[in-house]
Design a protein around this motif. Structure first.
Motif, PDB file in Angstrom:
ATOM      1  N   VAL A  13       0.693  -1.293   0.128  1.00  0.00           N
ATOM      2  CA  VAL A  13      -0.003   0.039   0.015  1.00  0.00           C
ATOM      3  C   VAL A  13       0.902   1.181   0.007  1.00  0.00           C
ATOM      4  N   TYR A  14       0.655   2.059  -0.820  1.00  0.00           N
ATOM      5  CA  TYR A  14       1.551   3.193  -1.155  1.00  0.00           C
ATOM      6  C   TYR A  14       1.002   4.480  -1.666  1.00  0.00           C
ATOM      7  N   ALA A  15       1.249   5.703  -1.263  1.00  0.00           N
ATOM      8  CA  ALA A  15       0.498   6.889  -1.783  1.00  0.00           C
ATOM      9  C   ALA A  15       1.757   7.626  -2.686  1.00  0.00           C
ATOM     10  N   LYS A  16       1.177   8.318  -3.815  1.00  0.00           N
ATOM     11  CA  LYS A  16       1.971   9.084  -4.452  1.00  0.00           C
ATOM     12  C   LYS A  16       1.334  10.187  -5.031  1.00  0.00           C
ATOM     13  N   ILE A  17       1.957  11.367  -5.140  1.00  0.00           N
ATOM     14  CA  ILE A  17       1.346  12.642  -5.474  1.00  0.00           C
ATOM     15  C   ILE A  17       1.403  12.767  -7.055  1.00  0.00           C
ATOM     16  N   MET A  18       0.329  12.966  -7.760  1.00  0.00           N
ATOM     17  CA  MET A  18       0.476  12.850  -9.190  1.00  0.00           C
ATOM     18  C   MET A  18      -0.308  14.231  -9.738  1.00  0.00           C
ATOM     19  N   PRO A  19       0.009  14.927 -10.975  1.00  0.00           N
ATOM     20  CA  PRO A  19      -0.614  15.750 -11.624  1.00  0.00           C
ATOM     21  C   PRO A  19      -2.123  15.231 -11.902  1.00  0.00           C
ATOM     22  N   ARG A  20      -3.088  16.013 -11.628  1.00  0.00           N
ATOM     23  CA  ARG A  20      -4.306  15.404 -11.833  1.00  0.00           C
ATOM     24  C   ARG A  20      -4.609  14.939 -13.168  1.00  0.00           C
ATOM     25  N   ASN A  21      -4.452  15.621 -14.230  1.00  0.00           N
ATOM     26  CA  ASN A  21      -4.547  15.128 -15.575  1.00  0.00           C
ATOM     27  C   ASN A  21      -3.827  13.665 -15.866  1.00  0.00           C
ATOM     28  N   GLU A  22      -2.827  13.697 -15.106  1.00  0.00           N
ATOM     29  CA  GLU A  22      -1.836  12.376 -15.252  1.00  0.00           C
ATOM     30  C   GLU A  22      -2.698  11.335 -14.710  1.00  0.00           C
ATOM     31  N   ALA A  23      -3.069  11.522 -13.405  1.00  0.00           N
ATOM     32  CA  ALA A  23      -3.715  10.413 -12.605  1.00  0.00           C
ATOM     33  C   ALA A  23      -5.061  10.104 -13.500  1.00  0.00           C
ATOM     34  N   GLU A  24      -5.832  11.003 -13.668  1.00  0.00           N
ATOM     35  CA  GLU A  24      -7.207  10.658 -14.407  1.00  0.00           C
ATOM     36  C   GLU A  24      -6.971   9.861 -15.782  1.00  0.00           C
ATOM     37  N   ALA A  25      -5.764  10.275 -16.499  1.00  0.00           N
ATOM     38  CA  ALA A  25      -5.466   9.640 -17.572  1.00  0.00           C
ATOM     39  C   ALA A  25      -5.009   8.248 -17.473  1.00  0.00           C
ATOM     40  N   LYS A  26      -4.389   7.944 -16.441  1.00  0.00           N
ATOM     41  CA  LYS A  26      -3.960   6.490 -16.024  1.00  0.00           C
ATOM     42  C   LYS A  26      -4.975   5.417 -15.357  1.00  0.00           C
ATOM     43  N   TYR A  27      -5.646   6.401 -14.516  1.00  0.00           N
ATOM     44  CA  TYR A  27      -6.474   5.475 -13.721  1.00  0.00           C
ATOM     45  C   TYR A  27      -8.029   5.533 -14.241  1.00  0.00           C
ATOM     46  N   GLY A  28      -8.313   6.608 -14.519  1.00  0.00           N
ATOM     47  CA  GLY A  28     -10.108   7.116 -14.756  1.00  0.00           C
ATOM     48  C   GLY A  28     -10.571   7.527 -13.541  1.00  0.00           C
ATOM     49  N   PHE A  29     -11.890   7.948 -13.852  1.00  0.00           N
ATOM     50  CA  PHE A  29     -12.481   8.660 -12.778  1.00  0.00           C
ATOM     51  C   PHE A  29     -12.776   7.819 -11.587  1.00  0.00           C
ATOM     52  N   VAL A  30     -12.579   6.382 -11.445  1.00  0.00           N
ATOM     53  CA  VAL A  30     -12.825   5.693 -10.339  1.00  0.00           C
ATOM     54  C   VAL A  30     -11.829   6.204  -9.137  1.00  0.00           C
ATOM     55  N   LEU A  31     -11.015   7.005  -9.676  1.00  0.00           N
ATOM     56  CA  LEU A  31     -10.164   7.634  -8.635  1.00  0.00           C
ATOM     57  C   LEU A  31     -11.010   8.256  -7.805  1.00  0.00           C
ATOM     58  N   TYR A  32     -12.186   8.958  -8.014  1.00  0.00           N
ATOM     59  CA  TYR A  32     -13.050   9.669  -7.152  1.00  0.00           C
ATOM     60  C   TYR A  32     -14.039   8.854  -6.351  1.00  0.00           C
ATOM     61  N   GLN A  33     -13.846   7.656  -6.088  1.00  0.00           N
ATOM     62  CA  GLN A  33     -14.797   6.783  -5.243  1.00  0.00           C
ATOM     63  C   GLN A  33     -15.108   7.632  -3.924  1.00  0.00           C
ATOM     64  N   GLY A  34     -14.039   8.165  -3.207  1.00  0.00           N
ATOM     65  CA  GLY A  34     -14.452   8.955  -2.056  1.00  0.00           C
ATOM     66  C   GLY A  34     -15.012  10.321  -2.120  1.00  0.00           C
ATOM     67  N   GLY A  35     -15.061  10.782  -3.385  1.00  0.00           N
ATOM     68  CA  GLY A  35     -15.642  12.349  -3.613  1.00  0.00           C
ATOM     69  C   GLY A  35     -14.718  13.057  -4.342  1.00  0.00           C
ATOM     70  N   VAL A  36     -14.834  14.179  -4.526  1.00  0.00           N
ATOM     71  CA  VAL A  36     -14.138  15.199  -5.367  1.00  0.00           C
ATOM     72  C   VAL A  36     -12.809  15.688  -4.539  1.00  0.00           C
ATOM     73  N   VAL A  37     -11.742  15.439  -5.296  1.00  0.00           N
ATOM     74  CA  VAL A  37     -10.409  16.143  -4.667  1.00  0.00           C
ATOM     75  C   VAL A  37     -10.033  17.758  -5.279  1.00  0.00           C
ATOM     76  N   PRO A  38     -10.279  18.568  -4.354  1.00  0.00           N
ATOM     77  CA  PRO A  38     -10.034  20.082  -4.913  1.00  0.00           C
ATOM     78  C   PRO A  38      -8.382  20.494  -4.944  1.00  0.00           C
ATOM     79  N   ALA A  39      -7.763  19.936  -5.914  1.00  0.00           N
ATOM     80  CA  ALA A  39      -6.195  20.279  -5.903  1.00  0.00           C
ATOM     81  C   ALA A  39      -5.767  19.939  -7.250  1.00  0.00           C
ATOM     82  N   ARG A  40      -4.706  20.787  -7.508  1.00  0.00           N
ATOM     83  CA  ARG A  40      -4.111  20.606  -8.690  1.00  0.00           C
ATOM     84  C   ARG A  40      -3.242  19.215  -9.009  1.00  0.00           C
TER      85      ARG A  40
END
Length: 892
Positions: A656-683
């Motif tokens: 289990v690990y966390a990584k900081i990613m640019p929003r566009n890069e994360a969405e392109a790689k993983y899709g919008f299932v990223l936001y299971q827990g809700g919207v994240v208001p950050a660049r």
């Protein structure tokens, strides 16, 4: 005035429409009007203007995207129709929604610049006109090209945008330049605004070129740091223009409509009539004249009988609604929307019920699930994700149709009650608010309510825009008011708090300096390992130790860019060095709960389906909960499979690990299932991944504290599964030592139950079965003895003669026994009045005596109740003698 050098150089002239007063650009010297509805009629129905041959919607879409690729735009994939990345709306209403608010505000760079996309979109603004107007849709594809101009980077603006539109329509589609009109207007949507050109061809708006440079704040236009080219080319509108069919529905859904007509036995309508109806409807303002009145006006213009026109058009309208709404609903369900009575689910249910309502009014009868399945087969190639969700879509549609039929059964009684309530309030019938209440509370369509009211002798007017108004109340998300322990102004000048809990989530103690103490109990440090409440994870607790004392940390909250510690006891002085000690046992348990939540939600999705989305969560000890969107309560077998899958992930000891990613890069790689827990208001977003890169078990944007591996969770145990709302199921679960304690408590109770049942824990089931059999036999005997006892009591009742009647009053607080006695006694003596008193209640039975005079007399001595002709029941707290005297007076 928009700068339009390119139009001037291409031979266009600026004019003003004498009817709507809008300014427009045209190459034709003889053009007087703006070219838009209702100023001019459609001129393309039966007479398409283009030379180019376009075979299908897919062909047109591809031509558009390739045209812009040739012009240095990057094609990007379409987004979902559910706007998971936004906290203000549920559904995507235009392609620009994909980039609001992050890109349009300048916080996040666009995925490409410039770019081209064809975005499925949903708008319910004109839902009541769908099927009637010939052109309105709830679901459509907005083809678009976007450019984002920054202060230090210019891409292109008005002239280039206009040139692209001109070349696309003339060169790519072969439309003569003289056919094109550019109308000046203003556009506003999704929180932004700007001047625009509406592109019009033969009376039809086919594109809008918006030059967005405003943000809308409190009704005011505020200049944006960016200048954004926001265009929208209607895929379906342009295809209709090129085909020249009577309606947009015939162009877009032609093959499906042909199959539906054949299946339902609905004849194909006269093309000339439907075409003329579309033309005339386009020039009307139904908000002013009314949708029903439009039939009469159109019939007069065509020269046909209004009744005949309705008979011809109604079944076609129902099929048009079916075609449009079924595609829109399928898009929504495929993106995880469950029809319900809240949020986006409310909108999906509204569309399904509008289909059913229209089919019913048109006399069309067929299982809706079958009609949907026919359409899914047509959508399979264009929208493979819809076909993949076919099983779920059909299951939900079938469920919604059954619910709707139950609603229709309950409608007469509900409407009658609503009418009675309206009369009590001094109104003769039902108004719009009453119809909304009937729909929202019981699902009764206004047309059905009007039918029932008419059968009861009351006319009810159904507003033409009823469904649009309903939808408008549910298209935006409700924002929860934010609470803060201190005002932002009191910490705004402080530097950002260094968040040690992210650098090392296993840090138990740390040193820090006190930057500020507010109101004697709010402490801001330069750095902290105390986790502030967020993402459903409670705040840490612990102590702050300093020279001369210590303060108990009872809460931790974010306030802007700083972390505020709420303390009890003497706070440390400003400038002092403190040692913070986190309540580690509690924090470690919460980390197990939080990581366990991620494992569990993914396990739920894998067992129940990808439509599962988190609807809420709270990590706590000794138990946590997670709410998910699902249309039914999972079976015991499904819950067992979820639990097994989750614990297999635990046993696999996945990293289990966390990584900081640019929003566009994360969405392109993983899709919008990223936001299971809700919207994240950050660049940039913090991405929590469980499992290796090549095959992750779960990936979500998350700001919580987590374990290093799933093995540390120890055990995930589901304690309870319950349906908490329409379309929402709650899983209550626990992890680690709390899970062990829960299992041990279950075993203790099982052993105690076995002991009571007369067996060992291993024999508990058999022992309980024996007890159940004995209880069933005892119940049979008890019922038999009760009947014998009741018969005996009935024979020996002491009754007094009152006139020609006999009265018996018995003190008894057992309703079932009283009923048996009364049945036996009154069946043999029809003049008997038998009253049971007890438990603050009085019950009156008679064999044939009218209880109305008795009830009237009893109400005078405190009785509160009612009943039928020979039975009454209600509250009575007076004495028996008073009750007897009242009954004697009534019977005398």
């Amino acid at each position: 005035m928009l700068s339009a050098k390119i139009l001037q150089s291409s031979g266009f002239h600026r004019k003003q429409c004498p009817l709507c007063k809008s300014y427009f650009w045209t190459r034709r010297a003889d053009q007087i009007y703006c070219g838009d509805q209702p100023c001019v009629p459609y001129g393309f129905i039966g007479n398409p203007p283009a030379r180019a041959s376009v075979e299908s919607l897919a062909d047109l879409r591809e031509r558009f995207l390739r045209f812009f690729e040739r012009n240095s735009h990057v094609r990007i994939r379409r987004y979902p129709v559910v706007a998971r990345w936004r906290d203000d709306v549920y559904l995507v209403g235009a392609s620009i929604y994909d980039f609001q608010p992050w890109v349009t505000s300048g916080a996040v760079p666009p995925p490409a610049n410039p770019l081209a996309i064809s975005q499925p979109s949903i708008r319910l603004t004109d839902v009541d006109k769908v099927g009637r107007s010939g052109r309105h849709l709830t679901g459509f594809e907005m083809m678009a090209h976007h450019a984002f101009n920054y202060p230090d980077k210019y891409v292109y603006w008005i002239d280039e945008t206009t040139q692209y539109a001109y070349e696309f329509f003339t060169r790519e589609l072969g439309i003569p330049p003289d056919e094109i009109t550019f109308k000046e207007s203003m556009w506003e949507g999704g929180g932004n605004a700007g001047e625009c050109f509406e592109v019009l061809i033969r009376g039809l708006e086919v594109a809008t070129l918006v030059f967005m440079h405003y943000e809308v704040k409190d009704g005011r236009y505020v200049e944006l740091p960016l200048k954004i080219v926001d265009t929208g080319y209607g895929l379906e509108r342009i295809y209709w223009l090129l085909k020249g069919t009577p309606t947009v529905y015939d162009a877009v859904f032609g093959p499906y409509l042909a199959k539906a007509r054949q299946r339902l036995g609905v004849p194909e309508p006269p093309a000339e009539v439907m075409g003329k109806a579309s033309v005339y409807f386009g020039q009307m303002d139904p908000e002013v004249i009314g949708l029903e009145k439009a039939y009469d006006i159109i019939a007069e213009k065509i020269g046909v009988d209004p009744k005949w026109l309705r008979e011809v058009v109604r079944p076609q309208e129902a099929l048009y609604v079916l075609a449009d709404h079924s595609r829109t609903v399928s898009w929504m369900i495929a993106d995880g929307v469950i029809p319900s009575n809240t949020g986006a689910g409310y909108l999906a249910r509204l569309l399904i019920r509008r289909i059913l309502k229209n089919l019913r009014l048109a006399g069309v009868d067929a299982p809706l699930v079958e009609l949907f399945d026919m359409h899914l087969a047509e959508l399979k190639r264009e929208y493979p994700e819809v076909w993949e969700a076919r099983g779920l879509i059909l299951e939900l549609v079938d469920m919604e149709e059954r619910r709707y039929r139950e609603v229709l059964k309950s409608a007469p009684a509900a409407v009658k009650k609503a009418l009675e309530e309206a009369r009590r309030r001094g109104r003769a019938g039902l108004d719009a608010d009453d119809l909304v209440a009937l729909y929202d509370s019981q699902g009764i369509p206004p047309e059905v309510a009007a039918e029932v009211a008419k059968s009861l002798g009351t006319e009810v007017k159904v507003p033409d825009d009823f469904y649009a108004k309903l939808a408008a109340r549910h298209v935006k998300r409700e924002k929860k008011p934010e609470s803060s322990p201190v005002e932002m102004g009191k910490v705004a000048d402080l530097p950002r708090t260094r968040e040690l809990f992210y650098e090392d989530s296993y840090m138990r103690s740390f040193k820090a300096r006190v930057l500020r103490v507010i109101d004697g109990r709010y402490v801001v440090l330069d750095q902290t390992a105390f986790y502030p409440e967020g993402g459903g994870q409670p705040a840490d607790r612990g102590v702050l130790k300093f020279q001369g004392g210590e303060a108990k940390v009872v809460d931790v909250q974010r306030v802007g860019h700083v972390v505020v510690h709420v303390v009890e006891g003497q706070p440390p002085p400003e400038g002092a060095e403190v040692v913070g000690e986190v309540d580690w046992e509690r924090r470690y348990s919460l980390m197990k709960m939080h990581t366990g939540t991620h494992v569990l939600i993914q396990s739920i999705r894998r067992v129940l389906g990808s439509h599962i989305w988190q609807a809420g969560a709270q990590k706590d000890i000794p138990s946590s909960r997670i709410d998910v969107t699902h249309h039914r309560l999972p079976t015991a077998e499904e819950v067992a499979r979820i639990e097994e899958l989750a614990n297999r992930a635990v046993q696999a000891d996945l990293p289990v690990y966390a990584k900081i990613m640019p929003r566009n890069e994360a969405e392109a790689k993983y899709g919008f299932v990223l936001y299971q827990g809700g919207v994240v208001p950050a660049r940039e977003i913090r991405v929590l991944q469980i499992g290796p890169d090549e095959q992750p078990y779960d990936v979500q944007a998350c700001g919580g504290t987590h374990l290093r591996s799933t093995g540390e969770i120890g055990l995930i145990k589901i304690q309870k599964v319950e349906r908490i709302a329409d379309g929402v199921v709650r899983f209550v679960f626990t992890t680690g030592m709390h899970a062990l304690a829960y299992v041990q408590e279950l075993e203790r109770r099982a052993a105690e139950a076995a002991s009571i049942a007369g067996g060992s824990r291993d024999e508990l089931v058999e022992a309980v079965r024996r007890l159940a059999q004995r209880a069933e036999e005892a119940d049979r005997r008890a019922r038999r003895y009760a009947e014998l006892y009741a018969a005996a009591l009935a024979e020996n009742l002491k009754a007094e003669q009152v006139g020609r009647h006999r009265l018996a009053v018995v003190e008894l607080d057992d309703e079932e026994l009283a009923r048996k006695i009364a049945l036996a006694a009154t069946s043999r003596d029809r003049d008997l009045v038998l009253v049971f008193v007890g438990g603050g209640r009085a019950t009156v039975y008679t064999g044939g005596v009218d209880v109305a005079p008795i009830v009237k007399a009893l109400r005078e001595v405190g009785f509160r109740g009612g009943g039928s002709k020979t039975f009454a029941q209600g509250q009575y707290k007076g004495d028996i003698q008073t009750l007897k005297e009242a009954i004697r007076r009534a019977l005398a």
